[in-house]
Design a protein around this motif. Structure first.
Motif, mmCIF file in Angstrom:
data_model
loop_
_atom_site.group_PDB
_atom_site.id
_atom_site.type_symbol
_atom_site.label_atom_id
_atom_site.label_comp_id
_atom_site.label_asym_id
_atom_site.label_seq_id
_atom_site.Cartn_x
_atom_site.Cartn_y
_atom_site.Cartn_z
ATOM 1 N N ALA A 58 33.273 8.705 -19.357
ATOM 2 C CA ALA A 58 33.531 10.135 -19.819
ATOM 3 C C ALA A 58 32.243 11.008 -20.057
ATOM 4 O O ALA A 58 32.122 12.190 -19.899
ATOM 5 C CB ALA A 58 34.525 10.159 -20.928
ATOM 6 N N GLY A 59 31.263 10.081 -20.475
ATOM 7 C CA GLY A 59 30.124 10.935 -20.852
ATOM 8 C C GLY A 59 29.012 11.026 -19.624
ATOM 9 O O GLY A 59 27.703 11.325 -19.901
ATOM 10 N N ARG A 60 29.508 10.326 -18.400
ATOM 11 C CA ARG A 60 28.970 10.446 -17.281
ATOM 12 C C ARG A 60 27.865 9.266 -17.202
ATOM 13 O O ARG A 60 26.739 9.805 -16.419
ATOM 14 C CB ARG A 60 28.180 11.912 -16.742
ATOM 15 C CG ARG A 60 29.274 12.848 -16.456
ATOM 16 C CD ARG A 60 28.833 13.935 -15.789
ATOM 17 N NE ARG A 60 28.433 13.533 -14.694
ATOM 18 C CZ ARG A 60 27.916 14.525 -13.664
ATOM 19 N NH1 ARG A 60 27.705 15.771 -14.022
ATOM 20 N NH2 ARG A 60 27.440 14.327 -12.406
ATOM 21 N N ARG A 61 28.007 8.578 -18.069
ATOM 22 C CA ARG A 61 26.973 7.346 -18.180
ATOM 23 C C ARG A 61 27.274 6.235 -17.116
ATOM 24 O O ARG A 61 28.670 6.266 -17.110
ATOM 25 C CB ARG A 61 26.869 6.921 -19.554
ATOM 26 C CG ARG A 61 26.035 7.555 -20.578
ATOM 27 C CD ARG A 61 26.198 7.103 -21.975
ATOM 28 N NE ARG A 61 27.511 6.970 -22.532
ATOM 29 C CZ ARG A 61 27.996 7.490 -23.481
ATOM 30 N NH1 ARG A 61 27.373 8.488 -23.755
ATOM 31 N NH2 ARG A 61 29.029 7.297 -23.885
ATOM 32 N N HIS A 62 26.291 5.743 -16.391
ATOM 33 C CA HIS A 62 26.696 4.635 -15.524
ATOM 34 C C HIS A 62 26.733 3.321 -15.941
ATOM 35 O O HIS A 62 26.181 2.650 -16.870
ATOM 36 C CB HIS A 62 25.309 4.363 -14.668
ATOM 37 C CG HIS A 62 25.051 5.730 -13.854
ATOM 38 N ND1 HIS A 62 25.843 6.414 -12.983
ATOM 39 C CD2 HIS A 62 23.993 6.678 -13.982
ATOM 40 C CE1 HIS A 62 25.431 7.475 -12.424
ATOM 41 N NE2 HIS A 62 24.182 7.702 -13.153
ATOM 42 N N VAL A 63 28.161 2.970 -15.657
ATOM 43 C CA VAL A 63 28.478 1.464 -16.045
ATOM 44 C C VAL A 63 28.350 0.450 -14.831
ATOM 45 O O VAL A 63 29.047 0.708 -14.173
ATOM 46 C CB VAL A 63 29.803 1.602 -16.817
ATOM 47 C CG1 VAL A 63 30.472 0.172 -17.342
ATOM 48 C CG2 VAL A 63 29.942 2.730 -17.894
ATOM 49 N N ALA A 64 27.790 -0.580 -15.152
ATOM 50 C CA ALA A 64 27.619 -1.379 -13.830
ATOM 51 C C ALA A 64 28.869 -2.310 -13.965
ATOM 52 O O ALA A 64 29.541 -2.735 -14.535
ATOM 53 C CB ALA A 64 26.501 -2.459 -14.233
ATOM 54 N N ILE A 65 29.307 -2.231 -12.549
ATOM 55 C CA ILE A 65 30.431 -2.944 -11.820
ATOM 56 C C ILE A 65 29.907 -4.384 -11.647
ATOM 57 O O ILE A 65 29.006 -4.413 -10.672
ATOM 58 C CB ILE A 65 31.006 -2.337 -10.561
ATOM 59 C CG1 ILE A 65 31.607 -1.012 -11.143
ATOM 60 C CG2 ILE A 65 32.387 -3.293 -10.232
ATOM 61 C CD1 ILE A 65 31.867 -0.235 -9.773
ATOM 62 N N PRO A 66 30.413 -5.608 -12.212
ATOM 63 C CA PRO A 66 30.110 -6.824 -11.890
ATOM 64 C C PRO A 66 30.206 -7.181 -10.354
ATOM 65 O O PRO A 66 31.171 -6.822 -9.676
ATOM 66 C CB PRO A 66 30.793 -7.727 -12.932
ATOM 67 C CG PRO A 66 31.317 -6.891 -14.110
ATOM 68 C CD PRO A 66 31.546 -5.723 -13.340
ATOM 69 N N GLN A 67 29.109 -7.658 -9.840
ATOM 70 C CA GLN A 67 29.027 -7.922 -8.475
ATOM 71 C C GLN A 67 29.180 -9.576 -8.457
ATOM 72 O O GLN A 67 28.559 -10.373 -8.485
ATOM 73 C CB GLN A 67 27.704 -7.862 -7.977
ATOM 74 C CG GLN A 67 27.376 -6.248 -7.920
ATOM 75 C CD GLN A 67 28.237 -5.405 -7.149
ATOM 76 O OE1 GLN A 67 28.479 -5.173 -6.132
ATOM 77 N NE2 GLN A 67 28.825 -4.454 -7.930
ATOM 78 N N VAL A 68 30.608 -9.710 -8.167
ATOM 79 C CA VAL A 68 30.793 -11.384 -8.614
ATOM 80 C C VAL A 68 31.324 -12.038 -7.046
ATOM 81 O O VAL A 68 31.798 -13.196 -6.921
ATOM 82 C CB VAL A 68 32.002 -11.392 -9.171
ATOM 83 C CG1 VAL A 68 31.746 -10.846 -10.801
ATOM 84 C CG2 VAL A 68 33.477 -10.551 -8.913
ATOM 85 N N GLY A 69 30.871 -11.358 -6.123
ATOM 86 C CA GLY A 69 31.061 -11.963 -4.694
ATOM 87 C C GLY A 69 29.759 -12.903 -4.344
ATOM 88 O O GLY A 69 29.153 -13.294 -5.219
ATOM 89 N N ARG A 70 29.518 -13.046 -3.033
ATOM 90 C CA ARG A 70 28.574 -13.724 -2.536
ATOM 91 C C ARG A 70 27.972 -13.324 -1.115
ATOM 92 O O ARG A 70 28.658 -12.300 -0.578
ATOM 93 C CB ARG A 70 29.031 -15.427 -2.343
ATOM 94 C CG ARG A 70 29.916 -15.687 -1.648
ATOM 95 C CD ARG A 70 30.457 -17.221 -1.498
ATOM 96 N NE ARG A 70 31.410 -17.789 -0.648
ATOM 97 C CZ ARG A 70 31.446 -18.579 0.030
ATOM 98 N NH1 ARG A 70 30.544 -19.652 -0.281
ATOM 99 N NH2 ARG A 70 32.266 -19.180 0.657
#
Length: 338
Positions: free
Chosen positions: A184-196
């Motif tokens: 909501a504050g336009r801060r970037h939240v990392a999406i875990p990269q769990v593939g390969r």
């Protein structure tokens, strides 16, 4: 190697003395006894004739007094001749004492592990693989037989390489993809990269290439594909078989590239698009939308190559067209004023 044996190896027809011995393939300017020249530029034939060495050239090339092997595909003959006369050498099998090897790692027979290589837990390395100095293979990686990882190559956790894959120095396979959500504050939240990353057999990847792991699922590179230096492949990209990509190409996430696609250098490819089989992308092109199979595209944005050539020709005429338009405007004003 006798010249007749070399002709057999490259699939050509020999005209001349079959018993001549040749030991190396050289460019025309280095021609000397014991060498053979693969002539890709017919303008240099007189230079080779002056050196009096055997030559490999196209079937339809001009006549020559030299011992000659005539072939249908000169570039393929070059590859086969070098393989025949200068075969690759492999380091002796063994594990250098400075290697760090994790628990439950399985090292295939005849493999080479060079100085300061790091092998994580639960790694599988196939037979006769070469892991050179300071290469890093993280936990859970599968390396197929006869793979070659050059110095400072990095294979991140969980990735899989097929047989005979070659990774040049500085390349990273399985780095985290660039995926973020905004709160909501336009801060970037990392999406875990769990593939390969999954790489097929006989793939070759140049130096300082980055191939990101899938966010979910896998980023895939198909059998026989060849990548030049300095290429970025984003998360979840799917590349088909026998694709060739030149340097400085950047492919955004989740794009699908078909089989036998040829991509020249300095190309940017948008994400979430599809490039069909047998497409050719010319150099310095921006691909924003889907490209149908068999197309040849160029320009910014990419469109059919001949349309781009006509547009380039028209742009070169723009200064003259502007001048003529101004002259016409002046004439119209004079007529209206009269």
């Amino acid at each position: 190697m006798r010249l007749d044996a070399l002709a057999q190896r490259v699939g050509g027809d020999l005209v001349g003395d079959p018993g001549i011995e040749v030991h190396q393939v050289v460019p025309p300017e280095e021609a000397r006894p014991g060498s053979v020249v693969v002539l890709t530029d017919l303008r240099r034939l007189p230079e080779v004739e002056a050196a009096r060495v055997p030559v490999i050239l196209a079937c339809d090339a001009p006549a020559t007094h030299l011992p000659a092997i005539r072939v249908g595909n000169v570039r393929l003959a070059l590859a086969l001749a070098i393989r025949a006369l200068i075969p690759p050498t492999a380091p002796p099998a063994g594990i250098h004492p400075t290697c760090v090897i994790g628990s439950r790692a399985r090292i295939g027979e005849g493999a080479f592990l060079g100085p300061c290589a790091v092998i994580g837990d639960d790694v599988t390395i196939g037979e006769r693989a070469q892991i050179h100095a300071q290469a890093v293979i993280e936990h859970g990686v599968q390396i197929g037989p006869e793979c070659v990882l050059h110095a400072h190559a990095t294979i991140r956790h969980g990735c899989a390489l097929g047989a005979r894959v070659v990774i040049q120095s500085g390349t990273v396979i399985g780095s985290d993809g660039f995926g973020y959500a905004q709160d909501a504050g336009r801060r970037h939240v990392a999406i875990p990269q769990v593939g390969r990353v999954v790489i097929g057999d006989d793939v070759e990847i140049g130096a300082n290439v980055t191939v990101d792991r899938g966010m979910l699922g896998a980023t895939r590179i198909g059998r026989g594909t060849k990548l030049d230096n300095l290429i970025h492949i984003a998360h979840n990209v799917q590349i088909g078989e026998d694709v060739a990509i030149a340097a400085a190409v950047f492919i955004a996430g989740s794009t699908r590239i078909g089989n036998r696609v040829l991509i020249a250098g300095l190309v940017g490819i948008n994400g979430h698009i599809e490039i069909g089989d047998d497409v050719v992308v010319m150099g310095d092109t921006g691909v924003q939308y889907d490209v149908p199979a068999g197309s040849i595209v160029a320009g910014h944005p990419a469109w059919p190559r001949m349309s781009e050539r006509r547009a380039q020709a028209a742009r070169r005429r723009l200064p003259d067209m502007v001048r003529h338009l101004r002259e016409l405007e002046q004439r119209v004003r004079r007529l209206e004023g009269g």
